[in-house]
Design a protein around this motif. Structure first.
Motif, mmCIF file in Angstrom:
data_model
loop_
_atom_site.group_PDB
_atom_site.id
_atom_site.type_symbol
_atom_site.label_atom_id
_atom_site.label_comp_id
_atom_site.label_asym_id
_atom_site.label_seq_id
_atom_site.Cartn_x
_atom_site.Cartn_y
_atom_site.Cartn_z
ATOM 1 N N LYS A 1 0.839 -1.192 0.000
ATOM 2 C CA LYS A 1 0.000 0.000 0.000
ATOM 3 C C LYS A 1 0.877 1.245 0.000
ATOM 4 C CE LYS A 1 -3.833 -2.281 2.385
ATOM 5 N NZ LYS A 1 -4.731 -2.257 3.559
ATOM 6 N N LYS A 2 0.268 2.409 -0.256
ATOM 7 C CA LYS A 2 1.076 3.624 -0.407
ATOM 8 C C LYS A 2 1.766 4.043 0.893
ATOM 9 C CE LYS A 2 -2.817 6.857 0.148
ATOM 10 N NZ LYS A 2 -3.540 7.987 -0.497
ATOM 11 N N ASN A 3 1.287 3.512 2.038
ATOM 12 C CA ASN A 3 1.955 3.795 3.308
ATOM 13 C C ASN A 3 3.003 2.743 3.655
ATOM 14 O OD1 ASN A 3 0.306 1.644 3.861
ATOM 15 N ND2 ASN A 3 -0.745 2.592 5.605
ATOM 16 N N GLY A 4 3.282 1.815 2.704
ATOM 17 C CA GLY A 4 4.294 0.795 2.912
ATOM 18 C C GLY A 4 3.772 -0.494 3.503
ATOM 19 N N GLU A 5 2.488 -0.544 3.854
ATOM 20 C CA GLU A 5 1.917 -1.755 4.453
ATOM 21 C C GLU A 5 1.823 -2.868 3.410
ATOM 22 O OE1 GLU A 5 -2.341 -3.224 6.394
ATOM 23 O OE2 GLU A 5 -1.889 -1.069 6.185
ATOM 24 N N PHE A 6 2.260 -4.067 3.796
ATOM 25 C CA PHE A 6 2.228 -5.223 2.885
ATOM 26 C C PHE A 6 0.787 -5.636 2.616
ATOM 27 C CE2 PHE A 6 2.036 -9.813 2.232
ATOM 28 C CZ PHE A 6 2.896 -9.974 1.153
ATOM 29 N N ARG A 7 0.444 -5.838 1.319
ATOM 30 C CA ARG A 7 -0.917 -6.264 0.964
ATOM 31 C C ARG A 7 -0.943 -7.709 0.509
ATOM 32 N NH1 ARG A 7 -4.550 -6.171 -3.640
ATOM 33 N NH2 ARG A 7 -6.704 -5.924 -2.886
ATOM 34 N N THR A 8 -0.101 -8.057 -0.482
ATOM 35 C CA THR A 8 -0.103 -9.433 -0.986
ATOM 36 C C THR A 8 1.163 -9.692 -1.785
ATOM 37 O OG1 THR A 8 -1.369 -11.079 -2.244
ATOM 38 C CG2 THR A 8 -1.256 -8.875 -3.158
ATOM 39 N N GLU A 9 1.427 -10.979 -2.010
ATOM 40 C CA GLU A 9 2.534 -11.401 -2.889
ATOM 41 C C GLU A 9 1.995 -12.472 -3.831
ATOM 42 O OE1 GLU A 9 7.251 -12.719 -2.782
ATOM 43 O OE2 GLU A 9 6.151 -12.344 -0.915
ATOM 44 N N PHE A 10 1.967 -12.151 -5.101
ATOM 45 C CA PHE A 10 1.379 -13.023 -6.111
ATOM 46 C C PHE A 10 2.475 -13.876 -6.760
ATOM 47 C CE2 PHE A 10 0.302 -13.621 -10.644
ATOM 48 C CZ PHE A 10 -0.840 -14.404 -10.506
ATOM 49 N N GLU A 11 2.293 -15.214 -6.753
ATOM 50 C CA GLU A 11 3.267 -16.132 -7.354
ATOM 51 C C GLU A 11 2.852 -16.419 -8.797
ATOM 52 O OE1 GLU A 11 3.553 -19.582 -4.940
ATOM 53 O OE2 GLU A 11 4.485 -18.524 -3.245
ATOM 54 N N PHE A 12 3.790 -16.173 -9.728
ATOM 55 C CA PHE A 12 3.474 -16.320 -11.150
ATOM 56 C C PHE A 12 3.223 -17.783 -11.539
ATOM 57 C CE2 PHE A 12 5.681 -12.225 -11.129
ATOM 58 C CZ PHE A 12 4.773 -11.469 -11.843
ATOM 59 N N PHE A 13 3.780 -18.741 -10.785
ATOM 60 C CA PHE A 13 3.580 -20.153 -11.118
ATOM 61 C C PHE A 13 2.098 -20.520 -11.080
ATOM 62 C CE2 PHE A 13 3.352 -24.692 -10.172
ATOM 63 C CZ PHE A 13 4.192 -25.218 -11.155
ATOM 64 N N SER A 14 1.301 -19.774 -10.292
ATOM 65 C CA SER A 14 -0.128 -20.087 -10.172
ATOM 66 C C SER A 14 -0.874 -19.862 -11.478
ATOM 67 C CB SER A 14 -0.754 -19.250 -9.065
ATOM 68 O OG SER A 14 -0.679 -17.867 -9.380
ATOM 69 N N VAL A 15 -0.312 -19.083 -12.417
ATOM 70 C CA VAL A 15 -0.984 -18.835 -13.690
ATOM 71 C C VAL A 15 -0.180 -19.374 -14.876
ATOM 72 C CG1 VAL A 15 -2.255 -16.822 -12.877
ATOM 73 C CG2 VAL A 15 0.024 -16.522 -13.849
ATOM 74 N N THR A 16 1.132 -19.560 -14.710
ATOM 75 C CA THR A 16 1.947 -20.054 -15.838
ATOM 76 C C THR A 16 2.151 -21.559 -15.783
ATOM 77 O OG1 THR A 16 4.008 -19.679 -14.610
ATOM 78 C CG2 THR A 16 3.186 -17.871 -15.985
ATOM 79 N N ASN A 17 2.081 -22.136 -14.564
ATOM 80 C CA ASN A 17 2.330 -23.577 -14.366
ATOM 81 C C ASN A 17 3.707 -23.989 -14.884
ATOM 82 O OD1 ASN A 17 -0.238 -24.103 -13.211
ATOM 83 N ND2 ASN A 17 -1.132 -24.064 -15.286
#
Length: 633
Positions: free
Chosen positions: A411-427
């Motif tokens: 987020k714009k205040n530096g708070e962690f929101r999420t981490e998306f792993e590309f393997f979940s869509v590329t396999n």
């Protein structure tokens, strides 16, 4: 004639001529003569404007002479003229002798006007023949009627407060008992009593007016004092400005000499490089003569076949090497000259001149100050941030992590929101290298190590927060991204640029020339391409290449700028300056330092400019964080 004290009451405020009984007193208490009054009327004759205070009034037909001076004006007019003038004719600007006096209308009429007046009068009016009376009796009659009832010729001794009118005793009795007047319950007031009461009010009003005049005089005195001080301050400021101007002129002369020295030093540097190029060309020509001798020798008829083949192999190997050493004829050399801050920013005369060999370019100065910092959470493997971008929609920060094959969102205040792993869509294996967000809020990510090396993602509000909409399969490693007019441009490891539509359809392929010597695959990965909207040009940089290259819209090289420092990622300010990071410093190309960290830390070189903020990734004591700077233009 009135005393000098009240003289202005009897003068027209427009022409300053003596007033008469036909003059008009406006509601603003300014009196004007009959001729000047006509000039104040508008085209429709419905509005009049006071020539003194510019106040506007309607229903002017009810305006008459000021009641304060009406009687005195009438007396002056009768004594100054041997003849009485007709009131109606005078109102029309005609001079005619009055012959009759109408008791009810209280007006003087000539023979023509009296005939018309008798004809249109609906009730009987009493007329006095002026020729049948002595002049003194006529004056006495007219002056007396100003204070007498026109019907009963009695003194106006009663006053009605409700309808604000004067009556004789008989008329007031009729008026007070008439149910149509609505004055039946009004307490009768005698004129003399009302006058006495009002005179007391006049005394109070006079006292208040004296106080008011005193306040106005004090205010005027303060204004005059302010004007005097203001003029004095302006004079001092004018002298300061002139002194500053002379100082600037003197300093400009001194700085002009320094600028001449800078240009001279830059010119000598360019001439030295050109001299070096000519010497290099002379050496190449000498080598060429050696080639020629060897070539002529090999072309002799008595040469053996093996000898010819071996000689040709040697020449074929040497020829490309020497050709690569040949300096480019397209190279443009730049001389950096920094104009002082107090000089005109645009320097229009210099910017507009272009003789083909020497050009001047305007560069806006920028400064940055550190605003905030926050760390990025740790992951399974050490973080390797390859790109950073800010979403204009919500100002969330996105980072590509190469080793963890993920996209981090903060987020714009530096708070962690999420981490998306590309393997979940590329396999399959995918190592993200660069990211951009299109105008339609589509996330485009490029990378390598798999077949799906270009991904188009759409953001979602729930886990896993991203949905794959399009992808492009290729064996080529994609390195860097930029966008122009909804077209995505992707740089690959072979120095080719692929253009894609917003639906991930490949449109075209362009080949960058001049990088044949960078044949190591890892060399090509250290490349960056960005689009500068202010100049409508593409800019390319490679960490191992000594020059920053400007490309036209067809990716043809149009300008070369020598880099004093090697850098990978860069970004543009709103004025088109190139901003990059090097170890623990941030620079504005070519060499102006914008910021230096107090403690040594590894600058990851990931740079992104969003509005008036600069975002960069740093690594300090094993912790990877984001530094945010505020930009001042």
């Amino acid at each position: 004639m009135a005393s000098n004290k009240f003289e202005q009451l009897y003068q027209c405020v427009a022409c300053e001529q003596q007033l008469n009984r036909l003059s008009k007193c406006l509601p603003c208490l300014h009196s004007i003569c009959q001729s000047c009054f006509r000039k104040t009327l508008d085209e429709t004759n419905t509005n009049c404007t006071c020539p003194k205070c510019c106040a506007q009034f309607v229903d002017w037909k009810d305006f008459g002479a000021s009641p304060i001076i009406a009687k005195e004006l009438m007396r002056q007019e009768f004594h100054s003229s041997s003849e009485f003038k007709c009131d109606w004719c005078s109102e029309d600007g005609i001079s005619s002798v009055a012959k009759f006096w109408c008791r009810e209308c209280e007006k003087l009429f000539c023979n023509d006007c009296i005939r018309y007046h008798k004809r249109v009068t609906q009730k009987e009016h009493v007329f006095k023949d002026l020729d049948a009376m002595p002049r003194s009796d006529v004056i006495a009659l007219v002056m007396k009627m100003q204070n007498n009832c026109a019907l009963h010729e009695k003194e106006l001794e009663m006053y009605c407060e409700k309808c604000v009118n004067f009556y004789c005793a008989k008329c007031y009795a009729i008026h007070a008992n008439d149910p149509m007047t609505l004055c039946m319950n009004v307490t009768p007031v005698r004129v003399r009593d009302e006058v006495a009461k009002r005179k007391e009010q006049l005394s109070t009003l006079g006292h208040n007016m004296t106080s008011f005049e005193g306040e106005v005089k004090k205010l005027t005195e303060k204004i005059l004092q302010f004007v005097s001080k203001f003029e004095s301050d302006c004079e001092i400021k004018r002298a300061q400005i002139w002194s500053e101007y002379e100082s600037i002129c003197e300093k400009a002369k001194h700085d002009s000499l320094e600028l001449k020295d800078q240009i001279n030093d830059g010119m000598q540097s360019v001439l030295a490089k050109c001299h070096q190029m000519t010497q290099q060309n002379d050496g190449i020509l000498q080598e060429t003569s050696t080639w020629r001798l060897n070539l002529d020798h090999l072309m002799s008829e008595d040469r053996q076949d093996v000898q010819v083949l071996c000689g040709m192999q040697m020449l074929e190997k040497q020829c490309p090497v020497l050709r690569h050493d040949l300096p480019s004829t397209k190279t443009k050399y730049e001389i950096l000259v920094e104009f002082p801050d107090y000089w005109c920013k645009t320097i229009d005369s210099l910017l507009n001149e272009n003789d083909g060999s020497v050009t001047f370019e305007k560069v806006e100065k920028i400064k940055i100050t550190k605003e905030s910092r926050f760390n990025i959470p740790k992951a399974k493997y050490d973080r390797c941030i390859t790109s950073i971008i800010v979403n204009q929609k919500d100002e969330h920060i996105f980072l590509c992590d190469l080793d963890n094959s993920s996209l981090i969102e903060l987020k714009k205040n530096g708070e962690f929101r999420t981490e998306f792993e590309f393997f979940s869509v590329t396999n399959e294996s995918f190592m993200p290298h660069d990211i951009l967000i299109t105008t339609e809020n589509i996330f485009v990510v490029c990378g390598y190590c798999g077949k799906k090396n270009l991904l188009f993602l759409k953001e979602k509000t729930h886990f896993p927060f991203f949905q794959l909409t399009h992808f492009f399969e290729t064996e080529t490693n994609f390195v860097c991204l930029c966008e122009k007019n909804d077209t995505v441009f992707v740089l690959d490891a072979d120095f080719k640029i692929h253009s894609f539509s917003k639906k991930c359809e490949r449109l075209n392929i362009f080949q960058l020339e001049g990088f044949e010597h960078l044949n190591d695959p890892f060399d090509s990965l250290a490349s960056c391409i960005r689009f500068d909207s202010s100049s409508e040009t593409f800019w390319f940089s490679n960490f191992h290449h000594p020059e920053l290259i400007c490309l036209d819209l067809n990716f043809k090289q149009i300008k070369f700028m020598e880099k004093e420092k090697n850098f990978l990622h860069f970004h543009f300010s709103k004025f088109g300056q190139i901003i990059f990071g090097d170890q623990n410093e941030i620079f504005c190309f070519p060499k102006k330092q914008l910021f230096q960290f107090a403690e040594k830390q590894d600058l990851y070189s990931c740079i992104f400019v969003f509005e008036k903020k600069l975002f960069t990734t740093v690594k300090k004591d094993g912790e990877i964080g984001i530094e945010i700077f505020k930009i001042f233009y």
